[in-house]
Design a protein around this motif. Structure first.
Motif, PDB file in Angstrom:
ATOM      1  N   ALA A 138      48.365 -67.516  46.043  1.00 59.65           N
ATOM      2  CA  ALA A 138      46.935 -67.239  46.251  1.00 59.65           C
ATOM      3  C   ALA A 138      46.239 -66.883  44.932  1.00 59.65           C
ATOM      4  N   LEU A 139      46.885 -66.063  44.114  1.00 62.56           N
ATOM      5  CA  LEU A 139      46.252 -65.640  42.859  1.00 62.56           C
ATOM      6  C   LEU A 139      46.180 -66.787  41.854  1.00 62.56           C
ATOM      7  N   ASN A 140      47.099 -67.727  41.948  1.00 65.35           N
ATOM      8  CA  ASN A 140      47.065 -68.876  41.046  1.00 65.35           C
ATOM      9  C   ASN A 140      45.819 -69.724  41.248  1.00 65.35           C
ATOM     10  N   GLN A 141      45.227 -69.651  42.449  1.00 68.26           N
ATOM     11  CA  GLN A 141      43.982 -70.381  42.724  1.00 68.26           C
ATOM     12  C   GLN A 141      42.799 -69.735  42.002  1.00 68.26           C
ATOM     13  N   ALA A 142      42.975 -68.510  41.546  1.00 69.87           N
ATOM     14  CA  ALA A 142      41.867 -67.742  40.955  1.00 69.87           C
ATOM     15  C   ALA A 142      42.023 -67.532  39.456  1.00 69.87           C
ATOM     16  N   THR A 143      42.957 -68.261  38.833  1.00 70.10           N
ATOM     17  CA  THR A 143      43.168 -68.065  37.397  1.00 70.10           C
ATOM     18  C   THR A 143      43.744 -69.314  36.749  1.00 70.10           C
ATOM     19  N   ARG A 144      43.589 -69.401  35.435  1.00 67.43           N
ATOM     20  CA  ARG A 144      44.252 -70.450  34.661  1.00 67.43           C
ATOM     21  C   ARG A 144      45.631 -69.985  34.207  1.00 67.43           C
ATOM     22  N   GLY A 199      48.114 -55.356  46.730  1.00 60.90           N
ATOM     23  CA  GLY A 199      47.963 -56.780  46.979  1.00 60.90           C
ATOM     24  C   GLY A 199      46.685 -57.136  47.702  1.00 60.90           C
ATOM     25  N   ARG A 200      46.328 -56.330  48.696  1.00 61.89           N
ATOM     26  CA  ARG A 200      45.131 -56.587  49.483  1.00 61.89           C
ATOM     27  C   ARG A 200      43.881 -56.569  48.584  1.00 61.89           C
ATOM     28  N   GLU A 201      43.814 -55.566  47.723  1.00 57.85           N
ATOM     29  CA  GLU A 201      42.690 -55.433  46.797  1.00 57.85           C
ATOM     30  C   GLU A 201      42.673 -56.604  45.797  1.00 57.85           C
ATOM     31  N   ALA A 202      43.851 -57.025  45.359  1.00 56.44           N
ATOM     32  CA  ALA A 202      43.951 -58.150  44.416  1.00 56.44           C
ATOM     33  C   ALA A 202      43.419 -59.433  45.042  1.00 56.44           C
ATOM     34  N   LEU A 203      43.780 -59.684  46.293  1.00 51.83           N
ATOM     35  CA  LEU A 203      43.313 -60.889  46.977  1.00 51.83           C
ATOM     36  C   LEU A 203      41.793 -60.872  47.152  1.00 51.83           C
ATOM     37  N   LYS A 204      41.252 -59.685  47.449  1.00 51.98           N
ATOM     38  CA  LYS A 204      39.798 -59.551  47.609  1.00 51.98           C
ATOM     39  C   LYS A 204      39.090 -59.856  46.285  1.00 51.98           C
ATOM     40  N   LYS A 205      39.573 -59.252  45.198  1.00 54.32           N
ATOM     41  CA  LYS A 205      38.935 -59.469  43.894  1.00 54.32           C
ATOM     42  C   LYS A 205      39.074 -60.916  43.447  1.00 54.32           C
ATOM     43  N   ALA A 206      40.232 -61.522  43.734  1.00 54.12           N
ATOM     44  CA  ALA A 206      40.468 -62.913  43.344  1.00 54.12           C
ATOM     45  C   ALA A 206      39.604 -63.873  44.148  1.00 54.12           C
ATOM     46  N   SER A 207      39.192 -63.464  45.350  1.00 55.91           N
ATOM     47  CA  SER A 207      38.330 -64.334  46.163  1.00 55.91           C
ATOM     48  C   SER A 207      36.873 -64.256  45.704  1.00 55.91           C
ATOM     49  N   GLU A 208      36.549 -63.213  44.943  1.00 56.76           N
ATOM     50  CA  GLU A 208      35.162 -62.991  44.511  1.00 56.76           C
ATOM     51  C   GLU A 208      34.814 -63.682  43.201  1.00 56.76           C
ATOM     52  N   LYS A 209      35.809 -63.907  42.333  1.00 56.30           N
ATOM     53  CA  LYS A 209      35.517 -64.568  41.061  1.00 56.30           C
ATOM     54  C   LYS A 209      36.780 -65.164  40.459  1.00 56.30           C
ATOM     55  N   PHE A 210      36.588 -65.999  39.432  1.00 56.83           N
ATOM     56  CA  PHE A 210      37.686 -66.654  38.739  1.00 56.83           C
ATOM     57  C   PHE A 210      38.048 -65.836  37.504  1.00 56.83           C
ATOM     58  N   TYR A 211      39.337 -65.698  37.213  1.00 55.21           N
ATOM     59  CA  TYR A 211      39.808 -64.935  36.055  1.00 55.21           C
ATOM     60  C   TYR A 211      40.515 -65.856  35.068  1.00 55.21           C
ATOM     61  N   ASP A 212      40.314 -65.600  33.786  1.00 54.42           N
ATOM     62  CA  ASP A 212      41.002 -66.373  32.757  1.00 54.42           C
ATOM     63  C   ASP A 212      42.481 -66.004  32.700  1.00 54.42           C
ATOM     64  N   LEU A 213      42.775 -64.783  33.127  1.00 54.02           N
ATOM     65  CA  LEU A 213      44.128 -64.255  33.001  1.00 54.02           C
ATOM     66  C   LEU A 213      44.348 -63.190  34.060  1.00 54.02           C
ATOM     67  N   ILE A 214      45.479 -63.281  34.762  1.00 54.75           N
ATOM     68  CA  ILE A 214      45.838 -62.246  35.738  1.00 54.75           C
ATOM     69  C   ILE A 214      47.234 -61.728  35.423  1.00 54.75           C
ATOM     70  N   PHE A 215      47.344 -60.408  35.299  1.00 49.73           N
ATOM     71  CA  PHE A 215      48.641 -59.740  35.183  1.00 49.73           C
ATOM     72  C   PHE A 215      48.987 -59.181  36.553  1.00 49.73           C
ATOM     73  N   LEU A 216      50.133 -59.579  37.090  1.00 48.56           N
ATOM     74  CA  LEU A 216      50.515 -59.183  38.440  1.00 48.56           C
ATOM     75  C   LEU A 216      51.841 -58.429  38.441  1.00 48.56           C
ATOM     76  N   ASP A 217      51.780 -57.155  38.807  1.00 47.32           N
ATOM     77  CA  ASP A 217      52.988 -56.354  39.003  1.00 47.32           C
ATOM     78  C   ASP A 217      53.734 -56.948  40.199  1.00 47.32           C
TER      79      ASP A 217
END
Length: 142
Positions: A84-90, A52-70
């Motif tokens: 938090a991840l919803n802010q970084a993806t459509r 989760g920590r790594e995911a939040l860091k990557k999501a703060s660095e750029k926007f993703y068209d799609l995120i798969f979250l375990d």
């Protein structure tokens, strides 16, 4: 080579090369299987996070068209990361083996747009990629 699914005609694999995808998954096998299927769909820009920590860091660095979250990560429950991840993806997709979560409505409440159940099949993944591409196209051409 795996044979393409009968739904594959819906997918423009050439356009899928432009999708920016983040896969948040701590299990190596699950991550590798999803990666192979994404490649089959034409997706080339895939970033990985194993906690989760790594995911939040990557999501703060750029926007993703799609995120798969375990949903079951070693440090933070996936459901707690969804806002938090919803802010970084459509398009936020729960990646889980727990089918009961799908019917409970908990995923929609937490902001997930879709779910990909493990073990995955190409026929489940293609509609998700198609939807993500449509959202990207709308956003890129307002």
């Amino acid at each position: 080579a795996r044979s393409m699914d009968r739904n594959s005609y819906l997918l423009d694999a050439a356009k899928a090369t432009n999708l920016e995808v983040l896969v948040v998954e701590d299990n190596d096998d699950s991550r590798m299987i999803l990666e192979l299927f994404l490649q089959d769909c034409g997706v080339k820009k895939v970033t990985y996070a194993t906690c989760g920590r790594e995911a939040l860091k990557k999501a703060s660095e750029k926007f993703y068209d799609l995120i798969f979250l375990d949903l079951f990560l070693p440090d933070v429950p996936g459901l707690d990361l969804s806002q938090a991840l919803n802010q970084a993806t459509r398009y936020l997709v729960a990646y889980t083996a727990v089918a009961s979560l799908v019917s409970s409505g908990a995923l929609e409440e937490k902001g997930f747009a879709d779910v990909l159940l493990k073990p995955i099949f190409l026929s489940q993944l293609i509609p998700i990629i198609v939807k993500a591409l449509k959202l990207k196209t709308l956003a890129d051409n307002p």
